[in-house]
Motif scaffolding. Sequence first.
Motif, mmCIF file in Angstrom:
data_model
loop_
_atom_site.group_PDB
_atom_site.id
_atom_site.type_symbol
_atom_site.label_atom_id
_atom_site.label_comp_id
_atom_site.label_asym_id
_atom_site.label_seq_id
_atom_site.Cartn_x
_atom_site.Cartn_y
_atom_site.Cartn_z
ATOM 1 N N GLN A 39 0.883 -1.337 -0.034
ATOM 2 C CA GLN A 39 0.100 -0.088 0.067
ATOM 3 C C GLN A 39 0.833 1.354 0.106
ATOM 4 N N LEU A 40 0.370 2.086 -0.775
ATOM 5 C CA LEU A 40 1.232 3.393 -0.719
ATOM 6 C C LEU A 40 0.023 4.358 -0.170
ATOM 7 N N GLU A 41 0.888 5.676 0.247
ATOM 8 C CA GLU A 41 -0.112 6.639 0.798
ATOM 9 C C GLU A 41 0.172 7.867 0.351
ATOM 10 N N ASN A 42 -0.874 8.608 -0.074
ATOM 11 C CA ASN A 42 -0.776 10.029 -0.661
ATOM 12 C C ASN A 42 -1.952 10.628 -0.578
ATOM 13 N N SER A 43 -2.085 12.027 -1.000
ATOM 14 C CA SER A 43 -3.435 12.864 -1.071
ATOM 15 C C SER A 43 -4.146 12.418 -2.258
ATOM 16 N N LEU A 44 -5.428 12.215 -2.301
ATOM 17 C CA LEU A 44 -6.740 11.940 -3.452
ATOM 18 C C LEU A 44 -7.194 13.125 -3.854
ATOM 19 N N ILE A 45 -7.489 13.059 -4.977
ATOM 20 C CA ILE A 45 -8.428 14.014 -5.706
ATOM 21 C C ILE A 45 -9.808 13.521 -5.940
ATOM 22 N N GLU A 46 -10.901 14.108 -5.349
ATOM 23 C CA GLU A 46 -12.179 13.646 -5.239
ATOM 24 C C GLU A 46 -12.881 14.315 -6.434
ATOM 25 N N LEU A 47 -13.736 13.393 -7.350
ATOM 26 C CA LEU A 47 -14.523 13.713 -8.453
ATOM 27 C C LEU A 47 -15.770 14.065 -7.837
ATOM 28 N N PRO A 48 -16.893 14.543 -8.553
ATOM 29 C CA PRO A 48 -18.184 14.624 -7.925
ATOM 30 C C PRO A 48 -18.645 13.372 -7.242
ATOM 31 N N GLN A 49 -19.147 13.131 -6.037
ATOM 32 C CA GLN A 49 -19.457 12.239 -5.355
ATOM 33 C C GLN A 49 -21.098 11.611 -5.330
ATOM 34 N N GLU A 50 -21.679 12.499 -6.282
ATOM 35 C CA GLU A 50 -23.328 12.155 -6.055
ATOM 36 C C GLU A 50 -23.536 10.637 -6.685
ATOM 37 N N ARG A 82 6.921 3.947 0.553
ATOM 38 C CA ARG A 82 5.985 4.638 1.135
ATOM 39 C C ARG A 82 5.016 5.406 0.665
ATOM 40 N N SER A 83 5.467 6.284 -0.284
ATOM 41 C CA SER A 83 4.695 7.390 -0.859
ATOM 42 C C SER A 83 4.983 7.707 -2.433
ATOM 43 N N PRO A 84 4.297 8.044 -3.315
ATOM 44 C CA PRO A 84 4.930 8.665 -4.534
ATOM 45 C C PRO A 84 4.990 10.003 -4.256
ATOM 46 N N CYS A 85 6.178 10.471 -5.146
ATOM 47 C CA CYS A 85 6.416 12.099 -5.098
ATOM 48 C C CYS A 85 5.393 12.767 -5.746
ATOM 49 N N HIS A 86 5.402 14.061 -5.493
ATOM 50 C CA HIS A 86 4.101 14.851 -6.079
ATOM 51 C C HIS A 86 4.139 14.766 -7.604
ATOM 52 N N ASN A 87 5.121 14.692 -8.216
ATOM 53 C CA ASN A 87 5.140 14.777 -9.541
ATOM 54 C C ASN A 87 5.183 13.343 -10.307
ATOM 55 N N SER A 130 3.799 10.879 2.999
ATOM 56 C CA SER A 130 3.620 11.797 1.597
ATOM 57 C C SER A 130 3.876 13.182 1.933
ATOM 58 N N HIS A 131 4.006 13.795 3.050
ATOM 59 C CA HIS A 131 4.563 15.018 3.142
ATOM 60 C C HIS A 131 6.051 15.311 3.068
ATOM 61 N N ALA A 132 6.418 14.251 2.888
ATOM 62 C CA ALA A 132 8.264 14.411 2.408
ATOM 63 C C ALA A 132 8.530 14.629 1.274
ATOM 64 N N VAL A 133 7.554 14.346 0.381
ATOM 65 C CA VAL A 133 7.724 14.459 -1.127
ATOM 66 C C VAL A 133 6.779 15.136 -1.858
ATOM 67 N N ASP A 134 5.890 16.202 -1.129
ATOM 68 C CA ASP A 134 4.773 16.900 -1.665
ATOM 69 C C ASP A 134 5.182 18.178 -2.336
ATOM 70 N N ASN A 135 6.474 18.675 -2.241
ATOM 71 C CA ASN A 135 6.687 19.799 -2.802
ATOM 72 C C ASN A 135 6.136 20.932 -2.036
ATOM 73 N N ASP A 136 6.010 21.039 -0.917
ATOM 74 C CA ASP A 136 5.458 21.785 0.080
ATOM 75 C C ASP A 136 6.224 21.895 1.226
ATOM 76 N N ASN A 137 7.137 23.019 1.417
ATOM 77 C CA ASN A 137 7.897 23.034 2.909
ATOM 78 C C ASN A 137 7.245 23.364 3.951
ATOM 79 N N SER A 138 5.619 23.685 4.112
ATOM 80 C CA SER A 138 4.938 23.887 5.204
ATOM 81 C C SER A 138 4.354 22.355 5.668
ATOM 82 N N THR A 139 4.607 21.315 5.017
ATOM 83 C CA THR A 139 4.334 20.333 5.660
ATOM 84 C C THR A 139 5.423 19.055 5.730
ATOM 85 N N ALA A 140 5.341 18.249 6.677
ATOM 86 C CA ALA A 140 6.288 17.410 6.971
ATOM 87 C C ALA A 140 6.017 15.799 7.345
#
Length: 538
Positions: A272-283, A343-348, A396-406
């Motif tokens: 299992q890999l962990e990262n953020s997901l993008i939701e499409l309309p859930q109706e 653990r996680s895919p990089c943001h790109n 995923s916060h280690a490779v999300d290209n965002d220095n405000s998360t960790a």
Amino acid sequence: MPDRDKNTLHININTGGVFEESPIRSYILRYFKGISQPRVLLLIAFIFLFVFFYGKNEESIGKNDIGKIETIQESDILTKIIPTEGDGECTAILLNWNRLDNIKIIVKNLCQHSMFKEIFIWNNNVDLHLSDTMFVDTHCNKIRYYNSPGNMYFIARYLACSMAATKYCYFQDDDWMIKHLRSMYSNFLRFPNLIHTDTNADVYSSTNWKWCFFDDDIDLHSCYSWVGTGAFTSRENVLKFLKMTSKTEMSSLEFIYGDMYFTTYLNQVPYQLENSLIELPQENGFSLTGKDRMLNKLYMHKALIRLYNYLSLLKSKNNNNPSTQMIEDTKEFSPTLYERDVRSPCHNDKCLFLTNKHSFPNVKLFKYKPYINISESERLHSSFFNTQHFISYPYSHAVDNDNSTAWISQDVIRKDDYIGLDLLLPMPVPLTFNLIIDHKSDYFNHLSIQISHDGSAWIQLSPSPKLDISSLSSTKNNLLSCKFRIRETGFRFLKLVSTRDWNFTFSIYDFAFDGVDNEVIDDTVNNILGNNDNDSGD
């Protein structure tokens, strides 16, 4: 008096713009008119020497900037190379019910990926007949669809995979956009006997802890994982699952709820890999109400009981016939849950984050008991260990290209603990890496930097690359940036191994390697060479 214009000596020297921009141009022009021919010859010699020495100086500048240009060209290559292993060996399976607009969006996303030979859409909606005209605007020539005579629910995706012409299948639901397909597929190709799933931190904390069920006495080692947010599997595993539905005499109602059985029945912990997901309309979705979720847990529990009984029977038969060959091998595949480090895919989608640091207690602390239902099991696990820290500071916060998360590990750094990257394919050029952390600077003095071609055999770089360490004063934390360049090529994996124990945790804010777009490269090269034209061009 002779006409001066007729006897004027016309001189045309192409200086490539140097003369026009020279600060002595005005002085030369001031004395050019009306001077005698000998003086003109002296002037020609002067201009020749000026251009010659100016050109030598310009050549010297160019040599000093060769390194910069090489770096830019290498970065340019990185933007163009993608993994090609396994191209055309996978079929994407989509189920349609009542969200055709979502299906079209997903098809466009999947169609651009070369690993998919075909996109198979199974239509469970008998009131809607799929046709070619519905997918014209997707501009995808990989689509095949099947209009089912009835709603086959979740089991349809496994039936579709069994009909596929490829040896691998990819599943996802119609309410998610999955961004990190190349990276997940690259790891799947390393371990195709294991289902690979993709999910967010919240669900990951369940699928790696609360929904894991072990009993070494009967070789039970199963974790439930939802496949709707992206999953790669072999067609062989799907056929094995379909056979298991017959062996365990599942009811017809259980059969159509196949998603609640698939990963459990294979009795192997999904990778299992962990990262953020993008939701499409859930109706118009499935399993949105509390009642539906409880129904899912009911079937998850039924799947476990059936698997438990099946393994118990196998164990009994094997014990009663010790001299004969084992009826069925039920051992856990390698890499086992605690041998894994991806653990996680990089943001790109260009790499995968590696670490040996696990985020949850050993799942074997709880021995599975069939009389404990899923909700009660969740409660027991939650009372033993709180997963909120991981949900707040996931991998995923280690490779999300965002220095405000960790990503912040739960445990302190021990000797031989490591972080690293899988670059998905052997790198053809030297690379520059950038690591941003909230650690003591002394951490960098006790690192072993290692590279590998296959992720198994590692080579320590000696001498170690020079580390360029600086403080990021613009951040609210005292973050340190560490840049280093690895000139070796042909490696795919990198890891930074701690050579001593520390009394602080990993706090990784970003870990990346460089890549630049063509337009940026062209502008940068022009700046280095001084070729930029600031005129409007009118």
